[in-house]
Design an enzyme around this catalytic site. Structure first.
Site, PDB file in Angstrom:
ATOM      1  N   VAL A 136       0.848  -1.204   0.000  1.00  0.00           N
ATOM      2  CA  VAL A 136       0.000   0.000   0.000  1.00  0.00           C
ATOM      3  C   VAL A 136       0.875   1.242   0.000  1.00  0.00           C
ATOM      4  O   VAL A 136       0.530   2.261  -0.603  1.00  0.00           O
ATOM      5  CB  VAL A 136      -1.011  -0.001   1.186  1.00  0.00           C
ATOM      6  CG1 VAL A 136      -0.336   0.010   2.527  1.00  0.00           C
ATOM      7  CG2 VAL A 136      -1.962   1.176   1.089  1.00  0.00           C
ATOM      8  N   ARG A 145      -6.970   4.097   6.611  1.00  0.00           N
ATOM      9  CA  ARG A 145      -7.566   2.745   6.630  1.00  0.00           C
ATOM     10  C   ARG A 145      -7.029   1.931   7.808  1.00  0.00           C
ATOM     11  O   ARG A 145      -7.786   1.372   8.606  1.00  0.00           O
ATOM     12  CB  ARG A 145      -7.238   2.032   5.305  1.00  0.00           C
ATOM     13  CG  ARG A 145      -7.947   2.601   4.094  1.00  0.00           C
ATOM     14  CD  ARG A 145      -7.365   2.025   2.823  1.00  0.00           C
ATOM     15  NE  ARG A 145      -6.013   2.520   2.593  1.00  0.00           N
ATOM     16  CZ  ARG A 145      -5.665   3.337   1.599  1.00  0.00           C
ATOM     17  NH1 ARG A 145      -6.547   3.719   0.721  1.00  0.00           N
ATOM     18  NH2 ARG A 145      -4.418   3.762   1.468  1.00  0.00           N
ATOM     19  N   ILE A 146      -5.696   1.873   7.912  1.00  0.00           N
ATOM     20  CA  ILE A 146      -5.098   1.018   8.945  1.00  0.00           C
ATOM     21  C   ILE A 146      -5.274   1.644  10.334  1.00  0.00           C
ATOM     22  O   ILE A 146      -5.641   0.954  11.292  1.00  0.00           O
ATOM     23  CB  ILE A 146      -3.612   0.747   8.622  1.00  0.00           C
ATOM     24  CG1 ILE A 146      -3.509  -0.039   7.303  1.00  0.00           C
ATOM     25  CG2 ILE A 146      -2.919  -0.002   9.762  1.00  0.00           C
ATOM     26  CD1 ILE A 146      -2.099  -0.219   6.760  1.00  0.00           C
ATOM     27  N   PRO A 199      -9.390  16.584   8.994  1.00  0.00           N
ATOM     28  CA  PRO A 199     -10.220  15.956  10.025  1.00  0.00           C
ATOM     29  C   PRO A 199     -11.005  14.765   9.472  1.00  0.00           C
ATOM     30  O   PRO A 199     -11.358  14.756   8.297  1.00  0.00           O
ATOM     31  CB  PRO A 199     -11.179  17.072  10.443  1.00  0.00           C
ATOM     32  CG  PRO A 199     -10.934  18.229   9.566  1.00  0.00           C
ATOM     33  CD  PRO A 199      -9.807  17.943   8.643  1.00  0.00           C
ATOM     34  N   ARG A 200     -11.258  13.808  10.313  1.00  0.00           N
ATOM     35  CA  ARG A 200     -12.030  12.615   9.930  1.00  0.00           C
ATOM     36  C   ARG A 200     -13.145  12.417  10.959  1.00  0.00           C
ATOM     37  O   ARG A 200     -13.160  11.415  11.684  1.00  0.00           O
ATOM     38  CB  ARG A 200     -11.135  11.373   9.933  1.00  0.00           C
ATOM     39  CG  ARG A 200     -10.034  11.401   8.941  1.00  0.00           C
ATOM     40  CD  ARG A 200     -10.396  10.604   7.691  1.00  0.00           C
ATOM     41  NE  ARG A 200      -9.451  10.887   6.630  1.00  0.00           N
ATOM     42  CZ  ARG A 200      -9.789  11.341   5.425  1.00  0.00           C
ATOM     43  NH1 ARG A 200     -11.047  11.541   5.131  1.00  0.00           N
ATOM     44  NH2 ARG A 200      -8.873  11.567   4.512  1.00  0.00           N
ATOM     45  N   ARG A 207       6.372   3.215   8.419  1.00  0.00           N
ATOM     46  CA  ARG A 207       7.651   3.087   7.718  1.00  0.00           C
ATOM     47  C   ARG A 207       8.754   3.569   8.667  1.00  0.00           C
ATOM     48  O   ARG A 207       8.559   4.540   9.417  1.00  0.00           O
ATOM     49  CB  ARG A 207       7.684   3.942   6.446  1.00  0.00           C
ATOM     50  CG  ARG A 207       6.856   3.395   5.292  1.00  0.00           C
ATOM     51  CD  ARG A 207       7.473   2.138   4.666  1.00  0.00           C
ATOM     52  NE  ARG A 207       6.722   1.647   3.519  1.00  0.00           N
ATOM     53  CZ  ARG A 207       5.795   0.688   3.565  1.00  0.00           C
ATOM     54  NH1 ARG A 207       5.493   0.112   4.716  1.00  0.00           N
ATOM     55  NH2 ARG A 207       5.187   0.283   2.476  1.00  0.00           N
ATOM     56  N   HIS A 257       9.327  -6.350   9.544  1.00  0.00           N
ATOM     57  CA  HIS A 257       8.369  -5.815   8.566  1.00  0.00           C
ATOM     58  C   HIS A 257       7.383  -6.903   8.091  1.00  0.00           C
ATOM     59  O   HIS A 257       7.373  -7.283   6.919  1.00  0.00           O
ATOM     60  CB  HIS A 257       9.110  -5.214   7.356  1.00  0.00           C
ATOM     61  CG  HIS A 257       8.267  -4.231   6.595  1.00  0.00           C
ATOM     62  ND1 HIS A 257       8.788  -3.142   5.939  1.00  0.00           N
ATOM     63  CD2 HIS A 257       6.928  -4.181   6.382  1.00  0.00           C
ATOM     64  CE1 HIS A 257       7.815  -2.466   5.348  1.00  0.00           C
ATOM     65  NE2 HIS A 257       6.667  -3.084   5.604  1.00  0.00           N
TER      66      HIS A 257
HETATM   67  P1  NAP Z   1      -4.007   5.708   4.314  1.00  0.00           P
HETATM   68  O1  NAP Z   1      -5.399   5.215   4.427  1.00  0.00           O
HETATM   69  O2  NAP Z   1      -3.624   6.538   3.126  1.00  0.00           O
HETATM   70  O3  NAP Z   1      -3.658   6.497   5.660  1.00  0.00           O
HETATM   71  C1  NAP Z   1      -2.536   7.300   5.782  1.00  0.00           C
HETATM   72  C2  NAP Z   1      -2.761   8.234   6.943  1.00  0.00           C
HETATM   73  O4  NAP Z   1      -1.594   9.056   7.100  1.00  0.00           O
HETATM   74  C3  NAP Z   1      -3.955   9.177   6.723  1.00  0.00           C
HETATM   75  O5  NAP Z   1      -4.720   9.236   7.884  1.00  0.00           O
HETATM   76  C4  NAP Z   1      -3.289  10.513   6.454  1.00  0.00           C
HETATM   77  O6  NAP Z   1      -4.159  11.536   6.865  1.00  0.00           O
HETATM   78  C5  NAP Z   1      -2.052  10.385   7.348  1.00  0.00           C
HETATM   79  N1  NAP Z   1      -1.031  11.369   7.013  1.00  0.00           N
HETATM   80  C6  NAP Z   1      -0.392  11.547   5.842  1.00  0.00           C
HETATM   81  N2  NAP Z   1       0.432  12.613   5.936  1.00  0.00           N
HETATM   82  C7  NAP Z   1       0.308  13.079   7.191  1.00  0.00           C
HETATM   83  C8  NAP Z   1       0.895  14.165   7.892  1.00  0.00           C
HETATM   84  N3  NAP Z   1       1.780  14.983   7.308  1.00  0.00           N
HETATM   85  N4  NAP Z   1       0.534  14.369   9.186  1.00  0.00           N
HETATM   86  C9  NAP Z   1      -0.372  13.554   9.775  1.00  0.00           C
HETATM   87  N5  NAP Z   1      -0.963  12.520   9.162  1.00  0.00           N
HETATM   88  C10 NAP Z   1      -0.630  12.294   7.882  1.00  0.00           C
HETATM   89  O7  NAP Z   1      -2.974   4.499   4.308  1.00  0.00           O
HETATM   90  P2  NAP Z   1      -3.093   3.100   5.090  1.00  0.00           P
HETATM   91  O8  NAP Z   1      -3.647   2.077   4.183  1.00  0.00           O
HETATM   92  O9  NAP Z   1      -3.721   3.330   6.416  1.00  0.00           O
HETATM   93  O10 NAP Z   1      -1.526   2.777   5.271  1.00  0.00           O
HETATM   94  C11 NAP Z   1      -0.709   3.648   6.040  1.00  0.00           C
HETATM   95  C12 NAP Z   1       0.752   3.279   5.890  1.00  0.00           C
HETATM   96  O11 NAP Z   1       1.013   2.062   6.569  1.00  0.00           O
HETATM   97  C13 NAP Z   1       1.204   2.977   4.455  1.00  0.00           C
HETATM   98  O12 NAP Z   1       1.531   4.172   3.761  1.00  0.00           O
HETATM   99  C14 NAP Z   1       2.389   2.072   4.646  1.00  0.00           C
HETATM  100  O13 NAP Z   1       3.573   2.824   4.624  1.00  0.00           O
HETATM  101  C15 NAP Z   1       2.184   1.480   6.039  1.00  0.00           C
HETATM  102  N6  NAP Z   1       1.984   0.020   6.004  1.00  0.00           N
HETATM  103  C16 NAP Z   1       2.884  -0.783   6.647  1.00  0.00           C
HETATM  104  C17 NAP Z   1       2.708  -2.151   6.649  1.00  0.00           C
HETATM  105  C18 NAP Z   1       3.671  -3.059   7.342  1.00  0.00           C
HETATM  106  O14 NAP Z   1       3.896  -4.171   6.873  1.00  0.00           O
HETATM  107  N7  NAP Z   1       4.223  -2.669   8.466  1.00  0.00           N
HETATM  108  C19 NAP Z   1       1.618  -2.723   5.982  1.00  0.00           C
HETATM  109  C20 NAP Z   1       0.728  -1.867   5.334  1.00  0.00           C
HETATM  110  C21 NAP Z   1       0.921  -0.497   5.356  1.00  0.00           C
HETATM  111  P3  NAP Z   1      -4.246  12.940   6.076  1.00  0.00           P
HETATM  112  O15 NAP Z   1      -4.075  12.633   4.631  1.00  0.00           O
HETATM  113  O16 NAP Z   1      -5.564  13.506   6.438  1.00  0.00           O
HETATM  114  O17 NAP Z   1      -3.128  13.719   6.637  1.00  0.00           O
END
Ligand code: NAP
Length: 347
Positions: free
Chosen positions: A102, A182-183, A206-207, A264, A312
């Site tokens: 993702v 999402r996560i 905001p959400r 990350r 990871h």
């Molecule tokens: P998502 O739905 O796009 O959520 C990302 C979140 O980050 C949103 O709430 C976004 O909110 C917030 N964000 C982005 N920039 C920000 C900032 N400057 N300040 C504060 N909040 C900020 O993505 P997701 O599906 O939840 O996945 C999130 C991340 O998890 C991925 O990008 C990936 O790197 C990581 N991940 C890791 C694993 C693992 O194996 N450990 C697995 C899956 C995903 P706003 O846009 O409103 O700021």
């Protein structure tokens, strides 16, 4: 919309008995991992000429640059840096870069946009698996599971003792979510049954509706770092979030704060984290992601008791990884055909 590529169904070619012609008319796809689930590769092989890096270590850059040349699509993973150099090496026929993740910070999406290359990724399918792993890591960290488990094997377990191996429970705590996508939302939903006093979240936008389901309050970054007993990092890695957990941020945290990062490694200044853990500026950390990956065996973090590190494995659930492989393949097939992808990064 890119021009449509027509896929000749395999059976028509079989009738013609002209394998060579079939091969030459099929789009070419390079896959940077041999070990993605075969169900995804099978989908591709039906319609494309698929070549694959053949070792279970990330493809060396020189090999990637050589192999991507002339390909119509690239199936990649977060271990591959897809930048201008790789896109140049691919050539102007490249129509799609699809990552089995993702997160897509390893892809230069602006360069892709300039060239009309569509970018596929795998959101949603891994949300539950990653939220589940985050909870597991949180509980392993706050209740010191790995530290305690070691005592069973090294003779440290002498008898039951009232204050031995005590951790810090979630009940009545303040949990700050950095990222509430999402996560993050699924993690918060899994934390609620542990009865925290409050869940807060920090995002750019905001959400309110999503927050209402877990009764979460939106706070700014400073309030989150200053007041949280637990901080759960689940944001995207972007130029704004890179190393946002800095020395300054750790200095503001409460001494009992536990930091969990399944986003990350780059979101955290790891040297600053090491100092904060060593000097007991914060209580503990649980990390599924580090910089670099894998973490070298002589990394100082590995010498600390108050950190739990996983390699990871956030989305490493069998069915999840299988579906991620298929989505990546379907993204490629859709992009090559000029159709809607399962999941396309908005460029
Ligand atoms: P998502 O739905 O796009 O959520 C990302 C979140 O980050 C949103 O709430 C976004 O909110 C917030 N964000 C982005 N920039 C920000 C900032 N400057 N300040 C504060 N909040 C900020 O993505 P997701 O599906 O939840 O996945 C999130 C991340 O998890 C991925 O990008 C990936 O790197 C990581 N991940 C890791 C694993 C693992 O194996 N450990 C697995 C899956 C995903 P706003 O846009 O409103 O700021």
């Amino acid at each position: 919309m890119p021009p449509r590529l027509s896929f000749a169904p395999v059976r028509n070619f079989a009738k013609q008995g002209n394998l060579t012609r079939r091969m030459s008319s099929q789009p070419k796809v390079y896959v940077t991992r041999p070990d993605v689930d075969d169900s995804g590769l099978e989908l591709l092989r039906k319609r494309c000429q698929v070549s694959t890096w053949n070792e279970t270590i990330p493809v060396p850059r020189c090999e990637l640059i050589r192999e991507v040349a002339g390909k119509d699509a690239l199936y990649c993973a977060l271990t591959d840096k897809i930048d201008k150099e790789v896109l140049d090496a691919a050539g102007s026929q490249l129509k799609c870069v699809a990552t089995i993740s993702v997160g897509y910070e390893h892809i230069d999406v602006q360069e892709c946009k300039k060239r009309g290359i569509r970018v596929g990724f795998t959101p949603d399918v891994l949300t539950d698996a990653t939220a589940e792993l985050t909870l597991a890591l949180l509980l392993a960290t706050n209740r010191r599971l790995f530290e305690a488990n070691k005592q069973v094997y090294n003779g440290g377990w002498k008898s039951w003792a009232p204050m031995w191996m005590c951790g810090q429970g979630l009940k009545g705590s303040r949990v700050g979510m950095f990222g509430f996508g999402r996560i993050g939302q699924e993690i918060a939903a899994r934390i609620v049954p542990f009865k925290p006093a409050e869940i807060t979240y920090t995002t750019r936008s905001p959400r309110p509706q999503e927050a209402a389901t877990v009764n979460a309050r939106r706070v700014d970054f400073d309030e989150m770092v200053c007041n949280s007993d637990f901080i759960v990092v689940c944001c995207a890695l972007t130029p704004e979030t890179k190393e946002i957990f800095s020395t300054e941020a750790f200095q503001k945290m409460k001494p009992n704060c536990i930091l969990i990062n399944t986003a990350r490694g780059g979101v955290v200044d790891q040297k600053a984290l090491y100092e904060a853990l060593k000097n007991k500026q914060i209580l503990a950390a649980g990390l599924d992601v580090t910089t670099p990956e894998p973490l070298p065996l002589d990394d100082p973090l590995l010498k600390l008791d108050n950190v739990v590190i996983l390699p990871h494995i956030g989305s490493a659930d069998i069915e999840t990884r299988k579906e991620m492989s298929r989505i990546t393949a379907r993204n490629i097939l859709a992009a090559l055909a000029g159709d809607k992808m399962d999941a396309e990064v908005k460029l």
